[in-house]
Write an enzyme that holds these catalytic residues in place. Sequence first.
Site, PDB file in Angstrom:
ATOM      1  N   HIS A 124       8.112  16.738 -26.304  1.00  0.00           N
ATOM      2  CA  HIS A 124       8.579  16.271 -24.867  1.00  0.00           C
ATOM      3  C   HIS A 124       8.974  14.773 -25.145  1.00  0.00           C
ATOM      4  O   HIS A 124       9.099  14.090 -26.329  1.00  0.00           O
ATOM      5  CB  HIS A 124       6.990  15.969 -24.241  1.00  0.00           C
ATOM      6  N   ASP A 201       0.323  14.155 -30.229  1.00  0.00           N
ATOM      7  CA  ASP A 201       0.522  14.124 -28.640  1.00  0.00           C
ATOM      8  C   ASP A 201      -0.459  15.319 -28.299  1.00  0.00           C
ATOM      9  O   ASP A 201       0.078  16.322 -28.081  1.00  0.00           O
ATOM     10  CB  ASP A 201       1.791  14.279 -28.337  1.00  0.00           C
ATOM     11  N   GLN A 204      -0.734  18.599 -24.215  1.00  0.00           N
ATOM     12  CA  GLN A 204      -1.075  19.980 -23.662  1.00  0.00           C
ATOM     13  C   GLN A 204      -2.418  20.682 -24.650  1.00  0.00           C
ATOM     14  O   GLN A 204      -2.974  21.777 -24.165  1.00  0.00           O
ATOM     15  CB  GLN A 204       0.016  20.756 -24.033  1.00  0.00           C
ATOM     16  N   LYS A 227      -4.027  16.344 -16.718  1.00  0.00           N
ATOM     17  CA  LYS A 227      -3.771  17.572 -17.322  1.00  0.00           C
ATOM     18  C   LYS A 227      -4.860  18.096 -17.619  1.00  0.00           C
ATOM     19  O   LYS A 227      -5.071  19.200 -18.045  1.00  0.00           O
ATOM     20  CB  LYS A 227      -2.872  17.584 -18.401  1.00  0.00           C
ATOM     21  N   CYS A 367      11.173  17.899 -19.652  1.00  0.00           N
ATOM     22  CA  CYS A 367      11.458  16.813 -20.269  1.00  0.00           C
ATOM     23  C   CYS A 367      11.438  16.908 -21.809  1.00  0.00           C
ATOM     24  O   CYS A 367      10.838  16.467 -22.647  1.00  0.00           O
ATOM     25  CB  CYS A 367      10.238  15.962 -20.118  1.00  0.00           C
TER      26      CYS A 367
HETATM   27  N1  PMP Z   1       3.354  15.237 -24.027  1.00  0.00           N
HETATM   28  C1  PMP Z   1       3.460  16.479 -23.599  1.00  0.00           C
HETATM   29  C2  PMP Z   1       3.322  17.581 -24.485  1.00  0.00           C
HETATM   30  C3  PMP Z   1       3.493  16.737 -22.252  1.00  0.00           C
HETATM   31  O1  PMP Z   1       3.381  18.104 -21.926  1.00  0.00           O
HETATM   32  C4  PMP Z   1       3.477  15.673 -21.310  1.00  0.00           C
HETATM   33  C5  PMP Z   1       3.413  16.067 -19.671  1.00  0.00           C
HETATM   34  N2  PMP Z   1       4.287  16.919 -19.319  1.00  0.00           N
HETATM   35  C6  PMP Z   1       3.562  14.226 -21.872  1.00  0.00           C
HETATM   36  C7  PMP Z   1       3.626  14.452 -23.134  1.00  0.00           C
HETATM   37  C8  PMP Z   1       3.638  13.150 -20.880  1.00  0.00           C
HETATM   38  O2  PMP Z   1       2.440  13.126 -20.167  1.00  0.00           O
HETATM   39  P1  PMP Z   1       2.308  12.056 -19.179  1.00  0.00           P
HETATM   40  O3  PMP Z   1       3.523  12.309 -18.070  1.00  0.00           O
HETATM   41  O4  PMP Z   1       0.918  12.083 -18.446  1.00  0.00           O
HETATM   42  O5  PMP Z   1       2.326  10.648 -19.568  1.00  0.00           O
END
Ligand code: PMP
Length: 416
Positions: A124, A201, A204, A227, A367
Amino acid sequence: FSDEEFSNILNDFPALKRNINGKRLVYLDNAASTLKCKSVIEKMTDFYLYHYSNIHRAVHTLASEATVAYEQAREKVANFLNASSEEIIFTSGTTMGINFLVNSLAKSGILKTEDTVLISQVEHHANLVPWVRLSKFYGFKVAYITADEKGVITNESILKTKESIPNPKVVSITGQSNVTGQEMPIELIRETFKNATLIVDGAQLVPHKKVDVKKLDVDFLVFSGHKILGPTGIGVLYGKKALLEQLEPFLYGGEMIDKVTFEDVTFNVLPYRFEAGTQHITGAVGLGYTIDYLESIGFEKVEKHVEELSNYLLEKMMELDFVEVYGPIDSSHKSLVSFNVKGVHPHDVSHILDENFGVATRSGHHCAQPLMGVLAKGSKIDFPNSTVRASVYLYNTKEDIDVLIEGLKYIRRWFE
Ligand code: PMP
């Protein structure tokens, strides 16, 4: 879950009672953010209305109640991850957690000019942009574990990377891809890059898999509250105590200090030295209530439920010959499926699913723009540089997935 347990769960999420364009809401956008739980919101409201004050700063009753609630939330998170409280830092989310780590590792001199940071091609932007940008200021190098044409990180790819980059200083990897759904072989990565600082990270992964930071032997883990049924704007950074102690703070200001003079400062003890300024107090407290909720229904049952639905979702999607599915076609594919309907733009697919079936999905590059380039190369269709993504969580059912499949068949007929 028993029928009774599951019907109680459905009642906990009032949004599910909504009609969307005349249809029952089928919420399949959980990877972006989950729905919110009524009892958690009620408890947060009660906290805001009757116990709220700034924390750690005053000796009055409200301040002490709020401080106790905030610190209890930290303990709940620590227990949830099998960490200790001083290893838990509240952040605003995954993105802030990773920005914090890149900045702090570089500022502390742990990450030096000659060092390499290894990430993967499926990250991401939150775990890519900070490394790429700050490498330009600090001089460290960024290298990638390559994905195959389906966007899969294979064990062979990890082992091959080791041959060209035997000693990365940092390995920062997603626990589960938000695009391909692949759960990463963290154990193999840990074993392969024994000396590296390992960052996971968990945005998910943490919502549907019990993560024991000690067992996994990760050095840092970050995730977002929103999430995992929790409030927006709160997140967690776990770090091993010995490592946190070496880190220069990312943010400076009130509360994180010990002594301040006009010339210099010394820092507070862990974890406070990393929580500068007034925190999202109710967010942290709410995340604590969320963990209580998940534990009250049984987190292992959440895991099992999501796993069953993930398998069903992948199986049903694979039956559709007019759909291209990305990611691994095996049991490492969890909780979401990214796909394209041949000849139809993902935004149109998502729009029709919402308009005609009440199904919420996400379309776009999720993203992960560089990964879209990888998927484009392996695609057998005119790849639109984006995908549709359907993602499940605790309150979804097989019937929800059936509605999605019905919707996709309708779209196919419509565009034929
Ligand atoms: N890493 C992953 C794998 C994600 O899916 C996301 C959110 N889509 C993020 C990072 C970023 O999370 P946040 O927008 O809550 O900071």
